[in-house]
Design an enzyme around this catalytic site. Structure first.
Site, short mmCIF file in Angstrom:
data_model
loop_
_atom_site.label_atom_id
_atom_site.label_comp_id
_atom_site.label_asym_id
_atom_site.label_seq_id
_atom_site.Cartn_x
_atom_site.Cartn_y
_atom_site.Cartn_z
N ASN A 142 -10.13 -2.56 6.79
CA ASN A 142 -9.55 -1.42 6.08
C ASN A 142 -10.58 -0.82 5.12
O ASN A 142 -11.47 -1.52 4.65
CB ASN A 142 -8.32 -1.88 5.29
CG ASN A 142 -7.60 -0.71 4.63
OD1 ASN A 142 -7.46 0.36 5.20
ND2 ASN A 142 -7.14 -0.92 3.40
N HIS A 159 -10.60 1.39 1.47
CA HIS A 159 -9.71 1.76 0.37
C HIS A 159 -10.50 2.53 -0.68
O HIS A 159 -11.61 2.13 -1.04
CB HIS A 159 -9.08 0.50 -0.24
CG HIS A 159 -8.08 0.84 -1.30
ND1 HIS A 159 -6.81 1.27 -1.00
CD2 HIS A 159 -8.19 0.86 -2.65
CE1 HIS A 159 -6.16 1.53 -2.12
NE2 HIS A 159 -6.99 1.29 -3.14
N ARG A 185 0.47 2.05 5.97
CA ARG A 185 1.52 1.02 6.07
C ARG A 185 0.90 -0.36 6.09
O ARG A 185 -0.20 -0.54 6.62
CB ARG A 185 2.34 1.21 7.34
CG ARG A 185 3.24 2.41 7.27
CD ARG A 185 3.92 2.68 8.59
NE ARG A 185 4.62 3.94 8.51
CZ ARG A 185 5.86 4.08 8.06
NH1 ARG A 185 6.55 3.02 7.69
NH2 ARG A 185 6.42 5.26 7.98
N ASN A 241 -12.27 9.80 8.06
CA ASN A 241 -12.99 8.52 8.29
C ASN A 241 -13.10 8.22 9.77
O ASN A 241 -14.13 7.72 10.24
CB ASN A 241 -12.30 7.38 7.54
CG ASN A 241 -12.72 7.31 6.10
OD1 ASN A 241 -13.85 6.95 5.79
ND2 ASN A 241 -11.83 7.72 5.20
C1 GAR Z 1 -9.10 7.60 2.63
O1 GAR Z 1 -9.58 8.02 1.37
C2 GAR Z 1 -8.80 6.12 2.64
O2 GAR Z 1 -9.66 5.38 1.82
C3 GAR Z 1 -7.39 6.10 2.11
O3 GAR Z 1 -6.77 7.19 2.75
C4 GAR Z 1 -7.74 8.23 2.94
C5 GAR Z 1 -7.65 8.68 4.38
O4 GAR Z 1 -8.45 9.81 4.59
N1 GAR Z 1 -6.75 4.85 2.41
C6 GAR Z 1 -5.93 4.21 1.58
O5 GAR Z 1 -5.58 4.66 0.50
C7 GAR Z 1 -5.41 2.86 2.09
N2 GAR Z 1 -4.75 2.15 1.07
P1 GAR Z 1 -8.84 10.26 6.06
O6 GAR Z 1 -7.53 10.39 6.85
O7 GAR Z 1 -9.49 11.60 5.87
O8 GAR Z 1 -9.76 9.26 6.65
#
Ligand code: GAR
Length: 214
Positions: A114, A116, A98, A19
């Site tokens: 954020n 999600h 976190r 992301n």
């Molecule tokens: C993503 O899918 C994001 O939506 C999730 O972690 C992943 C990170 O991927 N976030 C959560 O679950 C937050 N509660 P990335 O490091 O490849 O961006």
């Protein structure tokens, strides 16, 4: 119109950083009116730090302290200090695993975003795509929201649906969710930065179409 050079983003992440990479590319291409000034991670050696370094964006590991699910207060203060020193105005969480509390959120009021991997309020927490598969929902998706002190709570800015297929595995479903994340996050962030996502009583910020003046 917002001047791209004026808005400095800080990105926090704990994982791979896909992301972050999508946002960095969108900023470079002028699709997000901002630039990423600093990347911080609670995980030493996280992929996001390597991706930042590869793009010439300052990045740093700041240890989270002794708790498992949140930052210790002194760590929150260290994150705030680093972000302020970099002139950061908006904080973008990109896989930061976190919960952020008062010290941090008071430093960037209403300016922490954020992403999600589910249609909140369904499936907060970890590995939401697995939760969705195990529950048996036919549609899941992606949510971009402003951050409050809860876990994956806070006013929703944008959502997009992702259908669950019969033959999906956790990996195939997460891959399709991530592809949607990579377009939704830059769009939703741009709407926030340009003032096009605004608070509507009882419903949280909604994406208004047309000019921000109406
Ligand atoms: C993503 O899918 C994001 O939506 C999730 O972690 C992943 C990170 O991927 N976030 C959560 O679950 C937050 N509660 P990335 O490091 O490849 O961006």
């Amino acid at each position: 119109m917002v001047d791209a050079a004026d808005i400095r983003l800080g990105v926090l992440g704990s994982g791979k950083g896909t992301n972050f990479a999508a946002l960095a590319d969108a900023c470079m291409a002028g699709r997000v009116p901002a630039r990423i000034a600093l990347v911080l991670s609670d995980v030493a050696g996280a992929g996001i730090l390597d991706l930042a370094a590869g793009r010439g964006i300052p990045s740093m590991h700041i240890p989270p302290g002794r708790f498992r699910t949140r930052l210790e207060e002194s760590a929150e203060a260290a994150y705030v200090e680093a972000l302020r020193a970099a002139g950061v105005e908006w904080v973008v969480l990109a896989g930061f695993m976190r919960i952020l509390k008062g010290v941090f959120l008071r430093a960037f009021p209403g300016r922490v975003v954020n992403i999600h991997p589910s249609l909140l309020p369904s499936f907060p927490g970890l590995e939401s795509w697995k939760q969705a598969l195990e529950y048996g929902v036919k549609v899941t998706g992606v949510t971009v929201h402003l951050v409050d002190e809860g876990m994956d709570t806070g006013p929703i800015v944008a959502q997009a649906a992702v259908p669950v297929r019969e033959d999906d595995t956790p990996a195939t479903l997460h891959a399709r969710i991530q592809a949607v994340e990579h377009t939704l996050y830059p769009e939703a962030l741009t709407a926030l930065l340009e003032g096009r996502a605004r608070w509507v009583a009882r419903r949280g910020p909604v994406l208004a179409t047309g000019s921000s003046g109406s």
